[in-house]
Design an enzyme around this catalytic site. Structure first.
Site, PDB file in Angstrom:
ATOM      1  N   LEU A 179       0.831  -1.207   0.000  1.00  6.84           N
ATOM      2  CA  LEU A 179       0.000   0.000   0.000  1.00  6.84           C
ATOM      3  C   LEU A 179       0.864   1.254   0.000  1.00  6.84           C
ATOM      4  O   LEU A 179       0.387   2.347  -0.297  1.00  6.84           O
ATOM      5  CB  LEU A 179      -0.901   0.006   1.233  1.00  6.84           C
ATOM      6  CG  LEU A 179      -1.971  -1.077   1.270  1.00  6.84           C
ATOM      7  CD1 LEU A 179      -2.708  -1.058   2.586  1.00  6.84           C
ATOM      8  CD2 LEU A 179      -2.938  -0.870   0.111  1.00  6.84           C
ATOM      9  N   LYS A 181       3.726   1.501  -1.781  1.00 10.84           N
ATOM     10  CA  LYS A 181       4.498   1.640  -3.017  1.00 10.84           C
ATOM     11  C   LYS A 181       4.003   2.893  -3.744  1.00 10.84           C
ATOM     12  O   LYS A 181       2.789   3.177  -3.761  1.00 10.84           O
ATOM     13  CB  LYS A 181       4.286   0.411  -3.901  1.00 10.84           C
ATOM     14  CG  LYS A 181       4.743  -0.878  -3.230  1.00 10.84           C
ATOM     15  CD  LYS A 181       5.853  -1.503  -3.994  1.00 10.84           C
ATOM     16  CE  LYS A 181       6.393  -2.708  -3.256  1.00 10.84           C
ATOM     17  NZ  LYS A 181       7.682  -3.138  -3.712  1.00 10.84           N
ATOM     18  N   ASP A 235       1.317 -15.532   2.174  1.00  5.56           N
ATOM     19  CA  ASP A 235       2.410 -14.565   2.187  1.00  5.56           C
ATOM     20  C   ASP A 235       2.053 -13.298   1.411  1.00  5.56           C
ATOM     21  O   ASP A 235       2.319 -12.191   1.877  1.00  5.56           O
ATOM     22  CB  ASP A 235       3.669 -15.220   1.581  1.00  5.56           C
ATOM     23  CG  ASP A 235       4.904 -14.349   1.744  1.00  5.56           C
ATOM     24  OD1 ASP A 235       4.976 -13.610   2.749  1.00  5.56           O
ATOM     25  OD2 ASP A 235       5.796 -14.399   0.882  1.00  5.56           O
ATOM     26  N   HIS A 240      -1.187  -8.481  -0.049  1.00  4.83           N
ATOM     27  CA  HIS A 240      -0.795  -7.492  -1.070  1.00  4.83           C
ATOM     28  C   HIS A 240      -1.736  -7.500  -2.282  1.00  4.83           C
ATOM     29  O   HIS A 240      -2.227  -6.467  -2.707  1.00  4.83           O
ATOM     30  CB  HIS A 240       0.618  -7.783  -1.603  1.00  4.83           C
ATOM     31  CG  HIS A 240       1.686  -7.813  -0.554  1.00  4.83           C
ATOM     32  ND1 HIS A 240       1.629  -7.050   0.574  1.00  4.83           N
ATOM     33  CD2 HIS A 240       2.863  -8.505  -0.481  1.00  4.83           C
ATOM     34  CE1 HIS A 240       2.708  -7.276   1.301  1.00  4.83           C
ATOM     35  NE2 HIS A 240       3.474  -8.159   0.693  1.00  4.83           N
ATOM     36  N   ARG A 341      -3.259  -5.161 -14.209  1.00  2.00           N
ATOM     37  CA  ARG A 341      -3.465  -4.934 -15.644  1.00  2.00           C
ATOM     38  C   ARG A 341      -4.953  -5.097 -15.930  1.00  2.00           C
ATOM     39  O   ARG A 341      -5.521  -6.185 -15.757  1.00  2.00           O
ATOM     40  CB  ARG A 341      -2.646  -5.988 -16.388  1.00  2.00           C
ATOM     41  CG  ARG A 341      -2.616  -5.823 -17.867  1.00  2.00           C
ATOM     42  CD  ARG A 341      -1.752  -6.917 -18.467  1.00  2.00           C
ATOM     43  NE  ARG A 341      -1.724  -6.834 -19.912  1.00  2.00           N
ATOM     44  CZ  ARG A 341      -1.612  -7.872 -20.718  1.00  2.00           C
ATOM     45  NH1 ARG A 341      -1.499  -9.098 -20.228  1.00  2.00           N
ATOM     46  NH2 ARG A 341      -1.591  -7.717 -22.011  1.00  2.00           N
TER      47      ARG A 341
HETATM   48  O1  LIG Z   1       5.771  -9.185   1.722  1.00  2.07           O
HETATM   49  C1  LIG Z   1       6.515  -9.755   0.964  1.00  2.07           C
HETATM   50  O2  LIG Z   1       7.004  -9.108  -0.124  1.00  2.07           O
HETATM   51  C2  LIG Z   1       8.243  -9.493  -0.691  1.00  2.07           C
HETATM   52  C3  LIG Z   1       8.368  -8.790  -2.024  1.00  2.07           C
HETATM   53  O3  LIG Z   1       8.278  -7.412  -1.833  1.00  2.07           O
HETATM   54  P1  LIG Z   1       8.767  -6.425  -2.962  1.00  2.07           P
HETATM   55  O4  LIG Z   1       8.500  -5.099  -2.367  1.00  2.07           O
HETATM   56  O5  LIG Z   1      10.223  -6.715  -3.201  1.00  2.07           O
HETATM   57  O6  LIG Z   1       7.915  -6.699  -4.160  1.00  2.07           O
HETATM   58  C4  LIG Z   1       8.293 -10.999  -0.856  1.00  2.07           C
HETATM   59  O7  LIG Z   1       9.558 -11.409  -1.349  1.00  2.07           O
HETATM   60  C5  LIG Z   1       8.047 -11.676   0.491  1.00  2.07           C
HETATM   61  O8  LIG Z   1       7.999 -13.080   0.348  1.00  2.07           O
HETATM   62  C6  LIG Z   1       6.735 -11.205   1.082  1.00  2.07           C
HETATM   63  O9  LIG Z   1       6.629 -11.636   2.428  1.00  2.07           O
END
Ligand SMILES: O=C1O[C@H](COP(=O)(O)O)[C@@H](O)[C@H](O)[C@H]1O
Length: 761
Positions: A179, A181, A235, A240, A341
């Site tokens: 959120l 980003k 995860d 996300h 997308r």
């Molecule tokens: O929350 C998580 O996100 C990462 C990836 O994050 P990013 O900002 O690099 O896209 C992920 O590798 C991890 O497994 C997960 O717990």
């Protein structure tokens, strides 16, 4: 204002990689004579070790190129950052005693505790903060939590309730760094400035499908233990990706206040149909099991852990009905990209001169892409097909010509897009820390939203845990191409790799775990996971029972299996309501209470001695009358029955913990012993000798079957045969006394580990 920021777990991975750099940025942004900061890294290691580790971390926390303001302030930031050992109450108290010192006026002191620790430590850390850091002069307290927020809805509720004992909702911030980003932050603003164009397009009339993708090239080597408990669905998909779905699919409020946004998101999430097992696929990269063998003792769970998943979600609203939202995420994929997308339906058809690149005619596909991270674009940003509409860009976005070494981006040539990027592409955690300080609520996940997210995924998690995921090669996941047929997802090709690997390594026996065993609830997991699930089950049951009925009557079996469970409860649930809990025995050997054979001694030395339970809440079976052991004249069984009738309302236990012997016995109900069929008595002496040649006292089926909850804990390969035998017996038989157990109106839950279930250790 003076702000004290404590990062607990301040020398750990997350803190080292992201949090201290973000803290420096916060300091540079806000520090002045009216706005001061103290930073603390808290951890359990000694002062000396922690101080050195922090020093090392801070050396590597650098300013951006040519950021002179930052260079100038960095030494002051480092001066204001200390290591503190945080293990005991006194250490927390000592830390928080420092918060009031200094020149600030009393009412302007804030404290922020960032819990960068495993979620199993949340409770004890929260308690320590609550007990030692509440002060009248503190104007604001915040605690920040990182996921996982539970491993299913129930445990998330428990976690929220546990944290809620110490902090109110307004004080808790749950982080979902997606959120924060830069492009995620612009989704609603983009929709808002283009309200006239976009909002009418975003509906089932125009949208063909929405793809929400998070592909990573890294794997999970070094984190298998964590990943075995999580898998890709928990995860990233449950949090996300579903949060991204809410951003694009929620209705757009006219007034974009934080409250409205939250309400609209909650409404949208409540319209998402819970994911169904036919609408989800799972995969696992081939090296995973090898990595697991190096990192964890028991790999029976690892075989089932998904490192890839695709799911088809549906939104039951007038706007979105029948539009597939396809969520995909995986480790060791061919590329790194996270994006939303939105693909629009074709409504215009070319007849002449339609060759790509040569025609002014609409190019296929027409799409709106929020490139949240990486991918083939020069930088994360928003892409709009030129044939769709000419967008306005919200404040903070800069339009750029799209240049790329790739000839196609999301299936179109780069020049076919309008493209803009955030003016400042701020790292997600820098935004998290800044929004924490500035109290920007939208960046965080409320408790209600967290539970609404679980509602979508809760059911399907059980299903995905029972089948082996399809194997795929690192960076070459062609084996995972899938097709959406109606509401179902299917892999496109035959599963050739798994077949090959099975032959090669005689790898897995494709464990199938149903939801039920003998028509009652089945929980089947690796031993450790199973014990922690059962401990949580008992804890939750205790909390609910105490809340609803005042006292919790718990009957415990003897033997070796429960001992590990007792340890799990003692170490993970310091807030267990022992004051209101009564401990009873399911069965006892005819031996004195200090004998090594005594079940009571085992309960005492593995459980009772570690908790604060009132002495009069413990109810040992009366087998020892001044040295006369199980003397029938003393009628110990009748006495225990009387005690139960006097103390346990209606003789209904709240929870009875049973085990299962290799011969099918449970409690001390041994095969073909006549007393076990007694339909009148509740407690009986049993003259049948077991291996130790000792008589027993036991609760009888009529009493056990009155209980509200009966759990049968079965672990170890040696139980495979008996499970197999009783799985097909529908009748009640004294040959296998466990079949006599069938609560009349209560629940019976089987907790069986994978070794017992599969027969493989
Ligand atoms: O929350 C998580 O996100 C990462 C990836 O994050 P990013 O900002 O690099 O896209 C992920 O590798 C991890 O497994 C997960 O717990």
């Amino acid at each position: 204002i003076h702000t004290n920021i404590v990062i607990i777990g301040g020398t750990g991975d997350l803190a080292r990689k992201y949090l201290w750099g973000s803290a420096l940025q916060l300091f540079v942004q806000h520090y002045n004579e009216n706005c001061t900061f103290s930073f603390y890294a808290g951890a359990r290691v000694t002062q000396d070790t922690g101080h050195k580790a922090l020093g090392h971390i801070l050396e590597n926390v650098q300013c951006g190129a040519r950021d002179q303001k930052c260079e100038k302030l960095r030494p002051t930031f480092i001066e204001n950052t200390k290591y503190v050992m945080l293990k005991t109450d006194e250490q927390y108290k000592e830390l928080c005693d420092q918060f009031g010192s200094g020149t600030e006026t009393d009412e302007n002191i804030q404290q922020i505790f960032y819990l960068s620790v495993p979620s199993s430590a949340y409770q004890s850390v929260s308690k320590n903060i609550h007990t030692n850091c509440r002060r009248d002069f503190i104007s604001t307290t915040r605690v920040v939590l990182e996921k996982p927020f539970g491993h299913d809805k129930r445990s998330a509720e428990v976690q929220a309730a546990v944290i809620g004992q110490y902090f109110n909702d307004n004080e808790v911030r749950r982080v979902d760094h997606y959120l924060a980003k830069s492009v995620s932050k612009q989704v609603l603003s983009f929709r808002s400035v283009n309200r006239d164009n976009v909002e009418s397009l975003l509906s089932n009339e125009f949208v063909d499908r929405v793809e929400i993708v998070m592909k990573e090239q890294i794997g999970v080597k070094g984190r298998i233990d964590f990943y075995d408990q999580t898998g890709v669905i928990r995860d990233v998909m449950q949090n996300h990706l579903t949060e991204l779905l809410a951003l694009v699919a929620m209705e757009l409020p006219m007034n974009m206040s934080a409250e409205n946004i939250e309400q609209y998101k909650l409404r949208l999430l409540s319209q998402v149909t819970p994911v169904n097992k036919d609408a989800i696929l799972t995969g696992q990269y081939m090296e995973y099991i090898k990595e697991a063998r190096e990192e964890v003792k028991n790999t029976s769970q690892s075989m089932l852990t998904p490192t890839f998943s695709a799911a088809l979600l549906n939104i039951n609203s007038a706007r979105w009905r029948r539009v597939p939202f396809i969520l995909t995420s995986g480790k060791h994929m061919d590329e790194r990209s996270s994006h939303i997308r939105i693909l629009f339906r074709e409504r215009e058809f070319c007849v002449s001169g339609c060759v790509d690149g040569n025609s002014t005619f609409t190019k296929y596909p027409r799409q709106l892409v929020f490139q949240i991270g990486h991918g083939h674009v020069p930088s994360a940003g928003i892409l709009v097909s030129r044939s769709l509409f000419k967008p306005k860009w919200p404040p903070g976005m800069n339009e750029l010509p799209m240049t790329s070494k790739d000839s196609r981006i999301h299936g179109q040539s780069p020049g076919d897009f309008y493209y803009a990027v955030p003016t400042n592409d701020i790292p997600a955690y820098t935004t998290v820390v800044s929004d924490l300080y500035n109290d920007v609520r939208e960046t965080f996940v409320s408790a209600n939203r967290m539970l609404a997210l679980w509602d979508i995924w809760d059911n399907v998690l059980q299903d995905t845990q029972s089948g082996a995921p399809r194997l795929y090669k690192k960076y070459e996941a062609e084996n995972l191409h899938f097709v959406a047929e109606g509401m179902k997802l299917k892999y496109l090709s035959e599963d050739l790799i798994s077949h090959f690997v099975q032959q090669e390594e005689s790898r897995s026996q494709h464990v199938i775990i149903p939801h039920t065993f003998r028509n009652r609830t089945l929980v089947c997991k690796s031993t450790q996971k199973l014990l922690s699930d059962l401990a949580l089950y008992i804890y939750t049951c205790a909390l609910t029972t105490v809340k609803n009925r005042g006292d919790f009557h718990l009957a415990l079996s003897g033997g070796r299996t429960p001992v590990v469970l007792f340890k799990e409860i003692v170490s993970n649930y310091p807030m267990f309501p022992w004051e209101q809990t009564h401990i009873w025995q399911v069965d006892e050997r005819c031996a004195s209470h200090d004998s090594e054979h005594s079940n009571f001694l085992s309960i005492l030395s593995n459980l009772v001695n570690f908790v604060h339970i009132p002495y009069f809440n413990i109810h040992p079976m009366p087998v020892d009358f001044a040295g006369k052991i199980c003397d029938p004249e003393n009628r110990g069984d009748n006495l225990y029955e009387k005690l139960i009738n006097q103390n346990v309302p209606l003789g209904i236990f709240d929870l009875i913990l049973l085990g299962l012997g290799t011969d099918g016995h449970t409690a001390s109900l041994f095969p073909d012993v006549k007393q076990i069929e007694d339909s009148i008595k509740f407690v009986s002496l049993i003259s049948k000798k077991d291996n130790s040649n000792i008589d027993r006292m036991t609760l009888l089926p009529p009493l056990i079957n009155k209980a509200r909850e009966v759990t049968v804990l079965v672990t170890g390969v040696e139980k495979f045969d008996i499970l197999h035998k009783i799985s097909s017996i529908n009748s009640v038989t004294t040959e296998f006394p466990i079949t006599l157990i069938s609560p009349v109106s209560g629940n019976l839950s089987w907790f069986i580990d994978l070794e017992a279930w599969t027969g493989y250790s």
